[in-house]
Scaffold this active site. Structure first.
Site, PDB file in Angstrom:
ATOM      1  N   GLU A 124      66.399  12.761 102.276  1.00 49.28           N
ATOM      2  CA  GLU A 124      67.223  12.720 101.069  1.00 49.28           C
ATOM      3  C   GLU A 124      68.511  11.957 101.377  1.00 49.28           C
ATOM      4  OE1 GLU A 124      69.326  15.662  97.753  1.00 49.28           O
ATOM      5  OE2 GLU A 124      68.031  16.541  99.267  1.00 49.28           O
ATOM      6  N   GLY A 264      73.711  20.020 107.212  1.00 51.70           N
ATOM      7  CA  GLY A 264      73.841  21.469 107.222  1.00 51.70           C
ATOM      8  C   GLY A 264      72.481  22.132 107.116  1.00 51.70           C
ATOM      9  N   ASN A 268      63.302  20.584 102.613  1.00 44.62           N
ATOM     10  CA  ASN A 268      61.975  19.972 102.646  1.00 44.62           C
ATOM     11  C   ASN A 268      60.880  21.003 102.361  1.00 44.62           C
ATOM     12  OD1 ASN A 268      63.285  17.601 104.034  1.00 44.62           O
ATOM     13  ND2 ASN A 268      63.440  19.119 105.658  1.00 44.62           N
ATOM     14  N   HIS A 300      69.395  29.848  99.384  1.00 47.02           N
ATOM     15  CA  HIS A 300      69.550  28.591  98.645  1.00 47.02           C
ATOM     16  C   HIS A 300      68.406  27.631  98.946  1.00 47.02           C
ATOM     17  CE1 HIS A 300      71.991  25.239  96.880  1.00 47.02           C
ATOM     18  NE2 HIS A 300      71.230  24.535  97.709  1.00 47.02           N
ATOM     19  N   GLU A 301      68.130  27.403 100.233  1.00 48.65           N
ATOM     20  CA  GLU A 301      67.087  26.437 100.583  1.00 48.65           C
ATOM     21  C   GLU A 301      65.712  26.940 100.151  1.00 48.65           C
ATOM     22  OE1 GLU A 301      68.192  23.652 101.281  1.00 48.65           O
ATOM     23  OE2 GLU A 301      70.220  24.275 101.780  1.00 48.65           O
ATOM     24  N   GLU A 323      70.610  20.899  92.383  1.00 51.16           N
ATOM     25  CA  GLU A 323      71.634  21.546  93.209  1.00 51.16           C
ATOM     26  C   GLU A 323      72.476  22.543  92.429  1.00 51.16           C
ATOM     27  OE1 GLU A 323      71.500  21.572  96.209  1.00 51.16           O
ATOM     28  OE2 GLU A 323      70.422  19.763  96.804  1.00 51.16           O
TER      29      GLU A 323
END
Length: 516
Positions: A124, A264, A268, A300-301, A323
């Site tokens: 990204e 950070g 994926n 979050h991920e 996001e």
């Protein structure tokens, strides 16, 4: 030199890719990696048959190009520093491209590069074009199969997106590991890792009864500090099922933790990559704040699996669609599994301390700007945190029940698609019957609205006058009033809430949709 990109110039891709088969032949330290990609391609409907196919590619050594198994003469394509353009193509075809790349000399920290002793990807926003020639844009979604081949003594761990389908020793002693991700994804979500890593394994059982294997890979010596992150992942998976009805969709979820990873964290598909500061926690060194932060970032991920991966952005102007929405979901999760209202106070403190300053300064920009020069400068607190607040504004307007119906409609309608903020708002409008188009004013202009409230008690009751004004920002002088929900409650002399309607409700949400 970077060229300014404009939202108004968006056009759909001329060619779509259904499947991507990748093979990485990884050389020893200092040696290049040979990448072979096989693409099943079809021309988009309505596109002229003479239209050439342009693929992005940077710092690649092109070895061969084959069309339906036949190697192309150099006259059949054009190559420059950033692209490969192929002429005279049928409506459907298989394209094979062989490239050589040097991860050891790749200092861009994009594509396939050395992070310490490990090789990994960061794609990204446009890193995939440093791996192979490809239409490197988020609205080209494909199903990926990946095989990594390497010396097992140097690279005993070979990972890629999806489920592991094969692991075998080749005749020459090299190790080959194959992966299959059955869900279409854009190229920016591709991931691969090769290294010598420690592993911790766990399990999660979904509400539907599926057993999902959890695997955390890390630098050796820190693997005993990932237990809190693994438990945070289980909490996030359960919360997303209970709060949004979103179940994980693969048999395996992997996290790689490496000190040399420069970002950070990256979401994926099925293979997150983290810097240790966002994952590791132990009672000897971590504070309560550290534990809370790990819980939130891991969540979050993971939440990106649906808000960003299964449903992704049509173009990079829509970045806040993944996001901002995922930050909002992360905030809900952190409040539900942590300090509740105190969590909200910290979020507002961050917003007022940093985002308000950005919105009131020379770098003020809209959550969805009209143009940009460098995409990497677009990852700002405005896109993330203000974007999350706009989702919260929508939730307050609709109420929790109708907002959930809108999210269900959004995920169901756009699963496997690359969409826009307009698509997100329309899903909520169709589910709730509420016109959500005024929300676009929030997304299209910079600045922090100044809200003025004047209240007085009258003989007839209680009167509240509200007005809003957004100061000028660079490039934007005239501002459109934005929808602002104002939640109110009235208290009597004893401090008890008063009923505000015939049903006895003690709270109301007023909608300020105009200047005053």
């Amino acid at each position: 030199m970077s060229i300014r990109q404009y939202l108004k110039d968006y056009r759909p891709p001329d060619y779509l890719i259904d499947t991507v088969d990748l093979r990485f032949e990884i050389g020893a330290d200092g040696q290049p990696t040979r990448v072979t990609s096989r693409l099943k391609v079809r021309r988009s409907r309505g596109v002229n048959a003479n239209t050439m196919m342009r693929l992005d590619g940077r710092e690649l050594q092109l070895l061969a190009v084959k069309l339906d198994g036949q190697e192309l003469d150099p006259e059949a394509y054009q190559q420059d520093a950033e692209s490969l353009t192929i002429k005279s193509l049928p409506a459907r075809f298989e394209l094979e491209i062989q490239t050589a790349i040097d991860p050891w000399q790749n200092s861009s920290l994009e594509g396939w590069y050395a992070a310490g002793e490990m090789l990994c990807t960061q794609c990204e926003s446009h890193g995939f074009s440093r791996i192979t020639y490809f239409p490197d844009r988020p609205d080209v979604m494909a199903i990926y199969r990946t095989t990594l081949v390497a010396d097992p003594g140097r690279f005993p761990v070979l990972l890629a997106n999806g489920n592991r389908t094969a692991r075998r020793k080749l005749a020459d002693g090299r190790l080959a590991v194959s992966w299959h991700d059955p869900h279409p994804k854009p190229s920016y979500l591709f991931a691969a890792v090769a290294g010598d890593l420690a592993r911790r394994r766990g399990w999660y059982t979904s509400l539907g009864g599926r057993r999902i294997r959890l695997e955390f890979y890390s630098d050796h010596g820190i693997e005993d500090r990932v237990e809190h992150a693994m438990e945070s992942l289980r909490r996030a998976m359960r919360w997303d099922e209970e709060s949004y009805g979103r179940e994980y969709d693969l048999d395996l979820y992997m996290v790689v933790v490496a000190a040399a990873f420069n970002m950070g964290a990256m979401e994926n598909k099925g293979l997150n990559i983290f810097n240790p500061r966002f994952v590791l926690a132990s009672p000897e060194t971590a504070t309560d704040a550290d534990y809370i932060a790990v819980n939130a970032v891991v969540g979050h991920e993971y939440f990106h699996n649906w808000s960003g991966n299964r449903v992704t952005c049509r173009d990079w102007f829509q970045l806040s669609l993944k996001e901002g929405l995922t930050v909002f979901r992360e905030q809900q999760f952190a409040a539900a599994t942590g300090a509740g209202p105190v969590q909200r106070i910290e979020e507002v403190r961050l917003l007022r301390g940093r985002q308000f300053a950005e919105d009131g300064g020379p770098l003020a920009h809209a959550v969805r700007p009209d143009s940009y020069v460098e995409m990497n400068n677009f990852y700002t607190i405005t896109v993330y945190e203000k974007g999350a607040e706009l989702v919260r504004v929508l939730q307050q307007q609709l109420g929790a029940r109708r907002f959930r119906k809108g999210m269900d409609r959004y995920f169901r309608r756009h699963d496997g698609q690359a969409v826009t903020i307009e698509d997100f708002l329309k899903a909520h409008a169709d589910a709730s019957g509420v016109d959500t188009r005024p929300m676009l004013a929030w997304y299209g202009q910079a600045g922090t609205p100044q809200l003025t409230l004047k209240a007085r008690q009258t003989r007839a009751g209680y009167e509240l006058r509200a007005s809003q004004k957004t100061p000028p920002t660079p490039g934007q002088v005239r501002k459109t009033p934005v929808p602002i929900p104002i939640r109110i409650s009235l208290l009597d002399a004893a401090g008890d809430p008063l009923p505000l309607d015939a049903q006895g409700s003690t709270e109301q949400v007023l909608q300020l949709n105009q200047a005053k």
